[in-house]
Structure formats: C-alpha cells, structure tokens
Design an enzyme around this catalytic site. Structure first.
Site, PDB file in Angstrom:
ATOM      1  N   GLY A 335      -3.473   4.791   6.880  1.00  9.13           N
ATOM      2  CA  GLY A 335      -2.819   3.117   6.638  1.00  9.13           C
ATOM      3  C   GLY A 335      -1.394   2.796   7.525  1.00  9.13           C
ATOM      4  O   GLY A 335      -1.164   3.499   7.973  1.00  9.13           O
ATOM      5  N   GLY A 337       1.422  -0.813   8.135  1.00  9.45           N
ATOM      6  CA  GLY A 337       2.430  -1.362   7.546  1.00  9.45           C
ATOM      7  C   GLY A 337       3.084  -2.642   8.378  1.00  9.45           C
ATOM      8  O   GLY A 337       3.149  -1.924   9.274  1.00  9.45           O
ATOM      9  N   GLY A 338       4.052  -3.238   7.650  1.00  9.23           N
ATOM     10  CA  GLY A 338       4.627  -3.954   8.175  1.00  9.23           C
ATOM     11  C   GLY A 338       5.752  -3.461   9.459  1.00  9.23           C
ATOM     12  O   GLY A 338       6.421  -3.929  10.650  1.00  9.23           O
ATOM     13  N   GLY A 340       5.041  -0.342  10.919  1.00  8.03           N
ATOM     14  CA  GLY A 340       4.481   0.968  11.737  1.00  8.03           C
ATOM     15  C   GLY A 340       2.695   1.686  10.638  1.00  8.03           C
ATOM     16  O   GLY A 340       2.094   0.988   9.654  1.00  8.03           O
ATOM     17  N   ASP A 458      11.172  -3.001  -1.994  1.00 12.46           N
ATOM     18  CA  ASP A 458       9.587  -3.020  -1.920  1.00 12.46           C
ATOM     19  C   ASP A 458       8.465  -2.250  -2.705  1.00 12.46           C
ATOM     20  O   ASP A 458       7.889  -2.006  -2.628  1.00 12.46           O
ATOM     21  CB  ASP A 458       9.785  -2.838  -0.314  1.00 12.46           C
ATOM     22  CG  ASP A 458       8.268  -3.202   0.074  1.00 12.46           C
ATOM     23  OD1 ASP A 458       7.355  -4.734   0.153  1.00 12.46           O
ATOM     24  OD2 ASP A 458       8.281  -3.196   1.253  1.00 12.46           O
TER      25      ASP A 458
END
Length: 653
Positions: A335, A337-338, A340, A458
């Site tokens: 996956g 993310g913002g 990495g 988050d």
C-alpha cells in the site's frame, strides 16, 4: 569565414481540423475546412460538386533543398484520406502535392475532371508547372492508368512516371473508409517511398511501401515549396477529405558569409558563460557539502531520540531489510500513504513482516519515524499493530511491523484490490461489528489505559489492518503524539494533522489535536464501516459537511436510520445492534465536541454496559466557539475556550 545558420524545420500535427485552424492554411475557392476535415473538394456549402478542382496548402513553406551546400531535406507526410463516392461510377481522386506557389490564383484553369487539379491540357508536361504529386487515383481516365484504384507519382504532369495498383494490397480508396497514407522522402539517399493501408489493417501493409523509387526532387522543384493537397471532380462526383495530417522534416543549413566581427562578439560571450558556469558549480558543490553536514547532524539526532526511549525496539541493518523486500521491489508493495509505501518482507528467520519505507528527502519523514518508534514502541494491546523494529541508514527511513495477511480495511470495505489474499473474503455484519469494537478498545487504551495519553490523530480505514482472523489492528502512528501532563486532553501544534474527511470541524479553528478530534474520526470510521461508504469531504468558511454523516443523519431524521446500512449486507444483520452502532457514530460526529462521548463511554455502549446518549433528530449546526453544557461532566477535562489557538497551517494527509 562562414557562419552556419540552421533554419527551422517544418513540423505540424493535426489530429483533426476545426474552424480555428483556417488561418494555418491557404485555400482555393472550392477548398475549405468543415466537418472536422479538410474538404479538398466538397459540397458543404450546398453547391454542385460537379467539374470542380481545388487545392489547399499549409501556410508556411518547406525549405526543400539548399543550392550552395547541395543538401536536400528529408520529410515524412502522413495523412488520413476519406473518399466518398456521390455517383456511380465515381471519380476522380486526390493527390499530395509540392508546388512552387500557393494561393487561389496558382491553380490552373480547367484542371477539373481527369486533371486532379494538378495541371491542365496546356501545362501538362511543362517544366514551368513546378509541381510534384503523389496521386491516389479513383478513376481510369487514361489508357496508361492501371485501373480505378491506384497510386501514381507525377512530375509536372498528370501522366505518372510510376504507378502501382492497390487491389493486391486490399486497399480500396472509394469505399468511404479511412485510408492511412504516408509519403516518405530521404533527402540524403534521394529515395521516395509511399505507403497506404486501410485504418483497420495491421501487419505487412504498414511496413512494406507500395512504391519505392529513386527520385531527386531538387532537380525539378525550387528550394522553397509549399506542401498540400489537390483534388478534382468531373461529371462523376465524390467527396475528397483529409481527416488528419502529420508532417515532419529535417533542418538544412545555409552558408551565409559573415565578417570576423561575429568571432569577436562570440568570444567574450562564451567567456562570460564559462565564468558563470564555474560560479554555479562552485555554489552547487557548497550546497551539497552543507546538505551532507545537515544530514549527518539529523542522523545523529534521530538515533539519540530513539535510543533514549526506554522501550526502543530492535534496530535493523539496511542490507537485511533490502534482502527481505527484494531490494524494495515494487512487486512487494502492499500500500501507499502520504509519507511512504509499505512493502511485504521476509526476514532471514522466515518471519513475514511489513516494512514501511518513508519517502526520501521528506522533511516530515524523520518526525514520523521518531513518532512511530517512540510512541508505539512501549504500547502493547491486541488491537494495535505490533512494532518490531526500525532502521535509519543511508538516508533510508524504515519501520518494521508484524505482517497483517488481510491488508488494510479500506481495500476490503470498499472492494479495492483483487489480490489472492482478498479473494473470497466477505465482511458480514458480525465481522464489521467486531472491527468497530476492536478499534474502540484500541482507542480507549490509547486515551485512558497508557501511562501517557496518546492521541493517534489519523484514524481512518486505510490505517486499520486486519490479521488472519480479520481482527482489527490500529496502525500508522506517524502522526501520533503523547500528552505528557496528567489529565491533559490535547496536543498543541502549529499544523493541523490528519486526513480530510475524518477531521473534526473544530480542528480548523483550534489548531491542535484533542481526544475529541480522535473521537470524531472514530465516529466517521464507524459510519463508513457500517454503511460501506467513503466519508467525502468539504470545508468552506463556516460550512463543514461530510457526505456519510449527512446521509446517516438524514435517515435518522425520518426514522429510517437502519436503511443506511451497507446494501451489500442484504439486511442480514442484527437491526437493534446496527441501529445502536449508527447512532453512536452520529454521537461521536456531533459538531459540538463537548457533546461527543469519551472513548471509554463509546466502548461501554458497544458492549452493552452503557446506554446511548440522546442526539437531536436534526443535525446541529457547527458553531464556534463551542459552548459546553453545564451538565457536561467532562467539560472541565476537555476543550477550554481560553486555550484555543489560531490555525496557521493546514496539512491533511
């Protein structure tokens, strides 16, 4: 001395033609642009199309050859022809042309019918015609014509010096079907090649030319020529269209005598440029050295902060994690993310792990690494992803977690991804309820069960991982912060952190994280898991809205809240339990942070140890500053109006 000046090559590309392109072309009376094509001869004006001839040229000339240097340009002209018969039999065809002149008066009179607009009876064969044409002939007008479907090469004449029938190529020019044609000329070898094939053909016709012959264009054409098309109709009619056109040519130089003054001008200019480049490279070298020093200082700072943590986890070597992930092979990415990517890895002891690799040169990456390692390193709960270790080496920031075989919740709840792991999985109501309860336990532990209160900041579906038994684990503690002071409920910050759609409306005003902002994000998570809908987001001035919240509150208002449950469950769920979950989600998403339940209360409601709070049927408007009810026991332990700080920077993830 001689100074070589390179002239610009002629290049253009028209995938189709519009009225805006008209100024790019020169036309005769019977040629124009209409219906997204060049109508070399056509009836778009409602007039008769019998006995017409027309030409159209590109407005800029082509520098074909240079007399002094004896150099000839190469070019490639590729275009799409569409010829539609309007009578039976039909005629006559069209041609790609190179001419000395362009303009309405340059087309010969009486060049309609068999002449294809190229020449007429008096100019046929005359060297003064200065025209080269590749004709795509659709009528046998002369005894020498092969048939009514051929390609010919014409030089100052309608009588071809070379012609080839298209019948053997399965190309029919008169079927009103697009024919792709290409005229290719090599100015060095003086070779002309012509290609033509139907738009639905592939294979040999694309690679093998119809005509390939030696031809010196400079022997009968002037140095500068105009490129275009010519066509005609006679008593037999057809529409002659060019639907697209791509033209490229090479540059050729001209030798112009120039005085030595140019040399005296160029030498100081070049000297100044060399000096400036030297200064630039010196500056770049200094910057690199300074950056290297800053990186070394940052390396030392990160290691000190992590090693000073009482529960610092294992430190891995970079070579071991590279080996585990196949040198960070993109095929192993689980996956993104913002900050990495997360990759699957296999350690030397055959243990599967998830390796989070922070983006390089990220100013936030080092902070997130320290936050994750120092925050989650001393946390132990069955519903938290377990941190195994970390690595910071050669500017690589890496965190190692236990591997979750069923990936992140968002890819399951929203049916994203089709990997083998997810095939056959079904999130029924019992599993969804278990996920909600698991995250509630994790957040209650973070807020109330730790030695130091932790704000996650988050909470969202992509940060919820599922183990082999589909138990929920809360992960990604890159934005998490500990609250050092006993009883303190917030973390002051200069930046708003989190993901738009999960952020409480007051976040945009107070500029800090609180337990109430975590509760709000948990409420959004409840609703998207139960409803199978993404949160959506919008924030403008004092108007905050969230699509899933608005939808569920609207259903609650009309007494049909249970209809908000994911339709894929096909009503196969405990309705009383589902209604409880949805109302709890709305309570957690209350616009007034003082009205939201604590995570301890939310968990008790889910386990049946506490009753649901009363929430209004109409969603309350968001008002700031919020007012704490006098009966709210948590008012003294929650947001204090006097503590509010203004927002300075918004940085959602």
């Amino acid at each position: 001395m001689y100074l070589v000046v390179l002239e610009e090559s002629l290049q253009f590309h028209y995938p189709n033609f519009t009225k805006q392109n008209e100024n790019d072309f020169i036309t005769t009376d019977n040629s124009y642009i209409a219906f997204n094509a060049i109508q070399v001869t056509g009836d778009a004006r409602g007039t008769s199309i019998s006995n017409l001839s027309g030409r159209i040229w590109y407005s800029q000339p082509l520098n074909l050859w240079n007399r002094k240097q004896n150099i000839t340009a190469s070019f490639n002209s590729t275009f799409v022809i569409n010829i539609k018969p309007e009578s039976n039999p039909w005629g006559e065809g069209l041609a790609f042309i190179l001419t000395k002149e362009s303009g309405p008066d340059s087309i010969p009179d009486n060049s309609d019918g068999q002449w294809l607009g190229i020449v007429n009876a008096s100019t046929n064969g005359s060297s003064s015609s200065n025209i080269f044409a590749v004709e795509f002939d659709t009528r046998k007008s002369y005894l020498d014509d092969l048939d009514d479907n051929h390609v010919g090469i014409d030089i100052n004449s309608i009588n071809s010096v070379n012609q080839v029938s298209l019948i053997d190529r399965d190309v029919n020019l008169s079927r009103a079907i697009d024919v792709i044609a290409s005229v290719w000329y090599d100015g060095e070898s003086k070779i002309l090649k012509v290609y033509a094939f139907m738009s639905n053909q592939t294979g040999e016709n694309e690679r093998n030319p119809i005509i390939s012959m030696p031809l010196d264009l400079s022997s009968f054409l002037p140095e500068d020529v105009f490129v275009g098309f010519s066509a005609s109709t006679g008593i037999y009619n057809q529409l002659n269209c060019i639907k697209s056109w791509n033209f490229t040519s090479t540059e050729i130089g001209k030798n112009n005598e120039a005085s030595l003054l140019w040399l005296w001008i160029l030498i100081p200019i070049i000297s100044v440029l060399v000096m400036l480049l030297g200064v630039f490279f010196a500056y770049v070298t200094w910057r690199r050295k300074k950056k290297r020093t800053q990186v070394l200082d940052r390396d030392e700072n990160i290691e000190i902060q992590i090693q000073n943590s009482a529960t610092a986890p294992q430190r891995f070597q970079l070579k071991d994690l590279k080996r585990a992930t196949g040198n960070f092979d993109p095929k192993n990415i689980l996956g993104r993310g913002g900050c990495g990517v997360v990759l699957k890895g296999l350690l030397a002891d055959h243990k599967e792990v998830a390796v989070k690799r922070f983006f390089k040169d990220s100013s936030q990456g080092a902070k997130d690494l320290i936050a994750e390692v120092t925050t989650i390193g001393n946390l132990h709960h069955k519903n938290l992803v377990k941190l195994i270790g970390w690595c910071y080496e050669s500017n690589e920031l890496l965190v190692v977690y236990e591997f979750m075989p069923n990936g992140s919740l968002d890819k399951l709840i929203f049916c994203e991804g089709d990997g083998e792991i997810r095939q056959g999985l079904s999130l029924n109501w019992e599993i969804r309820h278990g996920i909600i309860c698991g995250i509630a336990q994790a957040l209650d532990y973070l807020h109330n069960g730790c030695q130091k209160r932790v704000l996650h900041r988050d909470i969202k579906a992509s940060n919820i991982m599922l183990d082999s038994e589909l138990n929920a684990r809360l992960g990604d503690f890159g934005l998490a912060r500990t609250v050092q002071v006993n009883g303190k409920t917030h973390h002051s910050t200069k930046e708003i952190a989190g993901t738009i759609g999960y952020m409480a409306p007051e976040s945009f005003h107070i500029g800090r994280a609180t337990v109430e902002t975590d509760v709000f994000a948990f409420g959004v998570l409840i609703l998207e898991v139960a409803c199978g809908r993404k949160p959506g987001k919008q924030y403008e001035e004092n108007n905050y809205s969230n699509r899933v919240i608005e939808c569920v509150w609207d259903m609650y208002k009309i007494g049909r809240i249970i209809d908000a449950i994911d339709v894929r469950l096909d009503r196969n769920f405990d309705e009383e339990q589902a209604e409880c979950v949805l109302i709890l989600g709305l309570a957690c998403c209350h616009p007034n942070p003082y009205e939201r339940p604590s995570m301890k209360t939310a968990l008790q409601i889910l386990t049946g140890e506490s009753v649901l709070p009363n929430i209004p049927t109409e969603k309350p408007a968001f008002v700031w500053p919020a007012r704490a009810p006098s009966s709210n026991e948590a008012a003294g332990d929650s947001l204090q109006e006097g503590q509010l700080t203004p927002i300075t920077v918004l940085s959602g993830r």
